[in-house]
Design an enzyme around this catalytic site. Structure first.
Site, PDB file in Angstrom:
ATOM      1  N   GLY A  43      65.249  49.444  -0.981  1.00  0.00           N
ATOM      2  CA  GLY A  43      65.015  48.009  -1.085  1.00  0.00           C
ATOM      3  C   GLY A  43      65.721  47.361  -2.256  1.00  0.00           C
ATOM      4  N   LEU A  45      67.686  44.719  -1.971  1.00  0.00           N
ATOM      5  CA  LEU A  45      68.983  44.881  -1.309  1.00  0.00           C
ATOM      6  C   LEU A  45      70.081  44.027  -1.923  1.00  0.00           C
ATOM      7  CD1 LEU A  45      67.682  44.916   2.375  1.00  0.00           C
ATOM      8  CD2 LEU A  45      68.090  46.859   0.843  1.00  0.00           C
ATOM      9  N   GLU A  47      74.782  43.505  -1.560  1.00  0.00           N
ATOM     10  CA  GLU A  47      75.899  43.568  -0.607  1.00  0.00           C
ATOM     11  C   GLU A  47      76.296  45.008  -0.251  1.00  0.00           C
ATOM     12  OE1 GLU A  47      77.394  41.201   1.116  1.00  0.00           O
ATOM     13  OE2 GLU A  47      76.041  39.710   0.252  1.00  0.00           O
ATOM     14  N   HIS A  49      74.207  47.562   0.265  1.00  0.00           N
ATOM     15  CA  HIS A  49      73.338  47.936   1.387  1.00  0.00           C
ATOM     16  C   HIS A  49      73.785  47.217   2.663  1.00  0.00           C
ATOM     17  CE1 HIS A  49      70.379  48.310  -2.118  1.00  0.00           C
ATOM     18  NE2 HIS A  49      70.329  49.522  -1.593  1.00  0.00           N
TER      19      HIS A  49
HETATM   20  P1  AMP Z   1      69.336  52.851  -2.672  1.00  0.00           P
HETATM   21  O1  AMP Z   1      68.548  51.677  -2.160  1.00  0.00           O
HETATM   22  O2  AMP Z   1      69.902  52.635  -4.032  1.00  0.00           O
HETATM   23  O3  AMP Z   1      68.612  54.156  -2.504  1.00  0.00           O
HETATM   24  O4  AMP Z   1      70.617  52.956  -1.731  1.00  0.00           O
HETATM   25  C1  AMP Z   1      70.496  53.003  -0.340  1.00  0.00           C
HETATM   26  C2  AMP Z   1      71.844  53.316   0.245  1.00  0.00           C
HETATM   27  O5  AMP Z   1      72.782  52.311  -0.145  1.00  0.00           O
HETATM   28  C3  AMP Z   1      72.418  54.649  -0.255  1.00  0.00           C
HETATM   29  O6  AMP Z   1      73.060  55.312   0.822  1.00  0.00           O
HETATM   30  C4  AMP Z   1      73.397  54.210  -1.309  1.00  0.00           C
HETATM   31  O7  AMP Z   1      74.451  55.123  -1.498  1.00  0.00           O
HETATM   32  C5  AMP Z   1      73.917  52.916  -0.724  1.00  0.00           C
HETATM   33  N1  AMP Z   1      74.498  52.055  -1.765  1.00  0.00           N
HETATM   34  C6  AMP Z   1      73.934  51.721  -2.944  1.00  0.00           C
HETATM   35  N2  AMP Z   1      74.783  50.968  -3.667  1.00  0.00           N
HETATM   36  C7  AMP Z   1      75.910  50.833  -2.935  1.00  0.00           C
HETATM   37  C8  AMP Z   1      77.168  50.176  -3.135  1.00  0.00           C
HETATM   38  N3  AMP Z   1      77.429  49.495  -4.259  1.00  0.00           N
HETATM   39  N4  AMP Z   1      78.102  50.256  -2.178  1.00  0.00           N
HETATM   40  C9  AMP Z   1      77.850  50.956  -1.020  1.00  0.00           C
HETATM   41  N5  AMP Z   1      76.688  51.588  -0.774  1.00  0.00           N
HETATM   42  C10 AMP Z   1      75.728  51.533  -1.708  1.00  0.00           C
END
Ligand code: AMP
Length: 292
Positions: A43, A45, A47, A49
């Site tokens: 969560g 969120l 860009e 995500h």
């Molecule tokens: P998180 O909510 O931080 O656990 O991330 C959820 C998903 O989003 C994971 O697969 C992360 O690797 C991906 N994610 C987080 N930050 C980025 C970003 N800046 N660019 C691309 N994917 C991301």
């Protein structure tokens, strides 16, 4: 009244908290021979995500996003309680993005009183983030396994921003015979280059230059390699010098490694990546890039 061929009816996003309900919904969608996509998130969120959501929509007929701050992947002194949350805003963003369903379980539903079954990997966690966060990959592998059983996706999308996590999940899917395509999405950055992260919310404005030292380090490494440098040690020492120039930045690790095994390499080759983790105030920031 809508007729055949008239404007498509708006279908509201489904919000599901219950494990059984989520499983039953997925069974129904699978019966209709539709492909289910899953983007797991914690969560708050951004860009980054949403870029995974777009990839997921292209690769599935029914896209599910999970929002769950997973206690099992936080150590006892880490930021579980402070982790930023804004469910209402997240749901709004996901509805606008055309997501079909959001799975938002409670921790006690996923980890009941007598929970004791964890998924662990032998070798990949013995590197990089696994060294400073000993329970992290066990928590990640466990929750992703549970989400795979609950959402039953055909394809799951993860960000390259967390490259070690992406490789851990690829390994998990292969080793445990999950019939699920694991897709990686490129890192989305702020205009100044800072990798987007929910934890960037911890940064104070005056800490921005220190936070940017990660991206600058990766560009420096790439540039050194482009100019012919191949010795990891000299790239690491230049990087330490760069980051050392910021009072607010404290290095956790800098690693130049093989993208498959995660073993550190002395000499940069085609499959070599650099990853780093740096504390800037309350935020532990990570970033990585292929540098050849
Ligand atoms: P998180 O909510 O931080 O656990 O991330 C959820 C998903 O989003 C994971 O697969 C992360 O690797 C991906 N994610 C987080 N930050 C980025 C970003 N800046 N660019 C691309 N994917 C991301």
């Amino acid at each position: 009244m809508a007729r055949d061929g008239a404007a498509k009816e708006e279908v509201a996003i489904k919000i599901i908290k219950d494990i059984k309900k989520m499983q039953e919904r997925s069974d129904g969608i699978r019966k209709d021979a539709k492909r289910i996509g899953l983007v797991p998130t914690m969560g708050y969120l951004h860009e980054g995500h949403l870029s995974l959501v777009q990839l997921g929509k292209e690769r599935s007929d029914d896209l599910v996003v999970s929002i769950f701050v997973n206690p099992a992947q936080f150590g006892p002194t880490e930021d579980l309680d402070q982790y930023p949350r804004n469910l209402e805003r997240d749901l709004d963003l996901l509805e606008k993005a055309g997501v079909n369903a959001v799975f938002t379980p409670e921790a006690k539903a996923l980890y009941g009183d007598n929970f004791q079954t964890y998924v662990t990997l032998d070798r990949l966690p013995a590197h990089l983030c696994g060294l400073s966060r000993p329970v992290f990959f066990r928590g990640v592998a466990t929750i992703v396994t549970k989400l795979f059983h609950i959402v039953k996706p055909h394809v799951a999308i993860f960000g390259e921003k967390d490259f070690q996590q992406l490789q851990v999940i690829r390994r998990l899917a292969r080793d445990m015979d999950f019939d699920i395509d694991i897709l990686g999405g490129p890192t989305v950055r702020e205009p100044d280059g800072l990798a987007m992260s929910s934890r960037n919310a911890y940064l104070l404005p005056q800490q921005r230059p220190a936070a940017l030292s990660l991206y600058r380090s990766l560009l420096l490494a790439k540039d050194m390699v482009a100019r012919g440098e191949r010795r990891s040690a000299s790239i690491v020492s230049e990087t330490r010098r760069l980051i050392g120039g910021f009072e607010d930045a404290k290095i956790d690790y800098i690693s130049i490694f093989d993208a498959d095994t995660f073993d550190e390499v002395e000499t940069v080759e085609e499959n070599t990546r650099m990853a780093l983790a740096v504390w800037v105030g309350k935020a532990r920031l990570i970033d990585n890039m292929g540098i050849h």
